[in-house]
Design a protein around this motif. Structure first.
Motif, short mmCIF file in Angstrom:
data_model
loop_
_atom_site.label_atom_id
_atom_site.label_comp_id
_atom_site.label_asym_id
_atom_site.label_seq_id
_atom_site.Cartn_x
_atom_site.Cartn_y
_atom_site.Cartn_z
N UNK A 32 0.86 -1.18 0.00
CA UNK A 32 0.00 0.00 0.00
C UNK A 32 0.90 1.23 0.00
N UNK A 33 0.30 2.39 -0.16
CA UNK A 33 1.10 3.62 -0.32
C UNK A 33 2.02 3.86 0.87
N UNK A 62 7.92 2.37 3.87
CA UNK A 62 8.58 1.98 5.11
C UNK A 62 8.99 0.52 5.17
N UNK A 63 8.51 -0.30 4.25
CA UNK A 63 8.89 -1.71 4.24
C UNK A 63 9.92 -1.98 3.15
N UNK A 64 10.59 -3.11 3.28
CA UNK A 64 11.65 -3.49 2.33
C UNK A 64 11.42 -4.94 1.92
N UNK A 77 -1.05 -3.49 12.29
CA UNK A 77 -0.56 -4.08 11.03
C UNK A 77 -1.62 -4.95 10.35
N UNK A 78 -2.82 -4.43 10.26
CA UNK A 78 -3.90 -5.14 9.58
C UNK A 78 -3.75 -4.91 8.08
N UNK A 79 -3.68 -5.99 7.34
CA UNK A 79 -3.60 -5.89 5.89
C UNK A 79 -4.42 -7.00 5.26
N UNK A 80 -5.00 -6.69 4.14
CA UNK A 80 -5.74 -7.67 3.34
C UNK A 80 -5.17 -7.64 1.94
#
Length: 152
Positions: free
Chosen positions: A23-24, A29-31, A89-92
Protein backbone atom coordinates in the motif's frame (compact mmCIF):
# COMPACT_ATOMS: atom_id res chain seq x y z
CA UNK A 1 -16.69 -16.46 2.95
CA UNK A 2 -14.86 -18.83 5.25
CA UNK A 3 -11.52 -17.76 6.61
CA UNK A 4 -9.02 -19.69 8.69
CA UNK A 5 -7.05 -17.94 11.43
CA UNK A 6 -3.74 -19.26 12.70
CA UNK A 7 -0.63 -18.10 14.46
CA UNK A 8 1.81 -17.18 11.71
CA UNK A 9 4.74 -19.46 11.08
CA UNK A 10 8.14 -18.60 9.67
CA UNK A 11 7.02 -19.94 6.28
CA UNK A 12 4.25 -17.30 6.21
CA UNK A 13 6.67 -14.42 6.74
CA UNK A 14 7.47 -13.57 3.09
CA UNK A 15 3.78 -13.33 2.21
CA UNK A 16 3.07 -11.24 5.32
CA UNK A 17 5.86 -8.79 4.50
CA UNK A 18 4.55 -8.58 0.92
CA UNK A 19 1.13 -7.61 2.33
CA UNK A 20 2.64 -5.00 4.65
CA UNK A 21 4.48 -3.43 1.72
CA UNK A 22 1.48 -3.43 -0.62
CA UNK A 23 0.00 0.00 0.00
CA UNK A 24 1.10 3.62 -0.32
CA UNK A 25 2.36 3.89 3.27
CA UNK A 26 3.92 0.43 3.37
CA UNK A 27 5.87 1.04 0.17
CA UNK A 28 7.72 3.84 1.93
CA UNK A 29 8.58 1.98 5.11
CA UNK A 30 8.89 -1.71 4.24
CA UNK A 31 11.65 -3.49 2.33
CA UNK A 32 10.10 -6.51 0.67
CA UNK A 33 12.71 -8.57 -1.13
CA UNK A 34 13.69 -12.20 -1.25
CA UNK A 35 15.44 -13.38 0.68
CA UNK A 36 13.90 -11.27 3.41
CA UNK A 37 16.16 -8.85 5.26
CA UNK A 38 17.38 -10.30 8.57
CA UNK A 39 15.54 -7.59 10.54
CA UNK A 40 12.17 -9.16 9.62
CA UNK A 41 13.30 -12.64 10.63
CA UNK A 42 14.64 -11.38 13.95
CA UNK A 43 11.45 -9.44 14.66
CA UNK A 44 9.32 -12.49 13.81
CA UNK A 45 11.34 -14.66 16.20
CA UNK A 46 10.84 -12.16 19.03
CA UNK A 47 7.10 -11.86 18.35
CA UNK A 48 6.75 -15.64 18.13
CA UNK A 49 8.53 -16.14 21.47
CA UNK A 50 6.47 -13.52 23.33
CA UNK A 51 3.22 -14.86 24.83
CA UNK A 52 1.80 -11.31 24.83
CA UNK A 53 2.11 -11.08 21.03
CA UNK A 54 0.25 -12.87 18.28
CA UNK A 55 1.04 -12.50 14.62
CA UNK A 56 -1.96 -13.86 12.77
CA UNK A 57 -2.08 -15.33 9.27
CA UNK A 58 -5.53 -15.40 7.71
CA UNK A 59 -6.09 -17.82 4.83
CA UNK A 60 -8.93 -18.82 2.58
CA UNK A 61 -10.03 -22.45 2.42
CA UNK A 62 -7.52 -23.09 -0.37
CA UNK A 63 -4.70 -22.07 1.98
CA UNK A 64 -3.87 -18.76 0.30
CA UNK A 65 -2.84 -15.96 2.66
CA UNK A 66 -5.49 -13.24 2.34
CA UNK A 67 -4.75 -11.16 5.43
CA UNK A 68 -2.65 -10.55 8.50
CA UNK A 69 -2.75 -8.67 11.78
CA UNK A 70 -0.76 -8.45 14.97
CA UNK A 71 -2.38 -8.55 18.40
CA UNK A 72 -0.56 -7.36 21.50
CA UNK A 73 -1.89 -7.86 25.01
CA UNK A 74 -0.77 -5.08 27.30
CA UNK A 75 -0.91 -5.58 31.06
CA UNK A 76 -1.16 -2.37 33.02
CA UNK A 77 -2.10 -1.09 36.46
CA UNK A 78 -5.02 1.17 35.61
CA UNK A 79 -8.49 -0.30 35.26
CA UNK A 80 -7.64 -2.35 38.34
CA UNK A 81 -4.80 -4.24 36.68
CA UNK A 82 -6.58 -4.56 33.35
CA UNK A 83 -5.39 -5.92 30.04
CA UNK A 84 -5.91 -4.13 26.76
CA UNK A 85 -5.56 -5.64 23.33
CA UNK A 86 -3.81 -3.62 20.66
CA UNK A 87 -4.54 -4.44 17.01
CA UNK A 88 -1.82 -3.44 14.56
CA UNK A 89 -0.56 -4.08 11.03
CA UNK A 90 -3.90 -5.14 9.58
CA UNK A 91 -3.60 -5.89 5.89
CA UNK A 92 -5.74 -7.67 3.34
CA UNK A 93 -4.49 -8.92 0.01
CA UNK A 94 -5.25 -6.38 -2.71
CA UNK A 95 -7.54 -8.69 -4.72
CA UNK A 96 -9.53 -9.57 -1.60
CA UNK A 97 -10.23 -6.03 -0.39
CA UNK A 98 -13.89 -5.04 -0.27
CA UNK A 99 -15.13 -8.61 0.30
CA UNK A 100 -15.87 -8.22 4.01
CA UNK A 101 -12.70 -9.96 5.18
CA UNK A 102 -11.66 -6.98 7.31
CA UNK A 103 -14.91 -7.10 9.25
CA UNK A 104 -14.52 -10.84 9.83
CA UNK A 105 -10.92 -10.39 10.94
CA UNK A 106 -11.88 -7.72 13.47
CA UNK A 107 -14.81 -9.75 14.81
CA UNK A 108 -12.42 -12.67 15.30
CA UNK A 109 -9.77 -10.48 16.96
CA UNK A 110 -12.30 -8.87 19.31
CA UNK A 111 -13.65 -12.26 20.37
CA UNK A 112 -10.12 -13.60 20.95
CA UNK A 113 -9.31 -10.48 22.98
CA UNK A 114 -12.32 -11.14 25.20
CA UNK A 115 -11.18 -14.74 25.69
CA UNK A 116 -7.72 -13.47 26.71
CA UNK A 117 -9.33 -11.29 29.39
CA UNK A 118 -8.94 -7.91 27.70
CA UNK A 119 -11.45 -5.29 28.75
CA UNK A 120 -10.60 -2.95 25.88
CA UNK A 121 -9.45 -3.25 22.28
CA UNK A 122 -7.56 -0.36 20.78
CA UNK A 123 -5.87 0.51 17.53
CA UNK A 124 -4.20 3.37 15.81
CA UNK A 125 -4.60 4.39 12.21
CA UNK A 126 -2.69 6.83 10.09
CA UNK A 127 -4.50 10.09 9.45
CA UNK A 128 -3.62 9.59 5.78
CA UNK A 129 -6.17 6.73 5.72
CA UNK A 130 -9.60 8.39 6.20
CA UNK A 131 -11.35 5.35 4.71
CA UNK A 132 -9.81 3.21 7.46
CA UNK A 133 -11.17 5.58 10.13
CA UNK A 134 -14.68 5.20 8.68
CA UNK A 135 -14.29 1.42 8.61
CA UNK A 136 -13.14 1.26 12.25
CA UNK A 137 -15.98 3.52 13.34
CA UNK A 138 -18.44 1.20 11.54
CA UNK A 139 -17.14 -1.59 13.81
CA UNK A 140 -17.83 0.46 16.95
CA UNK A 141 -14.38 1.96 17.55
CA UNK A 142 -14.50 5.56 18.74
CA UNK A 143 -11.80 8.22 18.41
CA UNK A 144 -11.40 8.87 22.14
CA UNK A 145 -7.75 9.94 22.27
CA UNK A 146 -5.29 11.86 20.16
CA UNK A 147 -2.29 9.67 19.38
CA UNK A 148 1.20 11.08 19.23
CA UNK A 149 4.51 9.62 18.06
CA UNK A 150 8.15 10.53 18.29
CA UNK A 151 10.21 8.77 15.63
CA UNK A 152 13.68 7.87 16.89
Amino acid sequence: MDLLFKTAEAADLPQIIRLLADDALGQGREDFQLPLPEAYISAFEKIDADPSQELIAVTNLEGDLVGTMQLSYIQYLTYQGGVRAQIEAVRIRREDRGKGFGKLMFQWAIELSKQKGAHLVQLTTDKKRPEAVKFYESLGFMPTHEGMKLHL
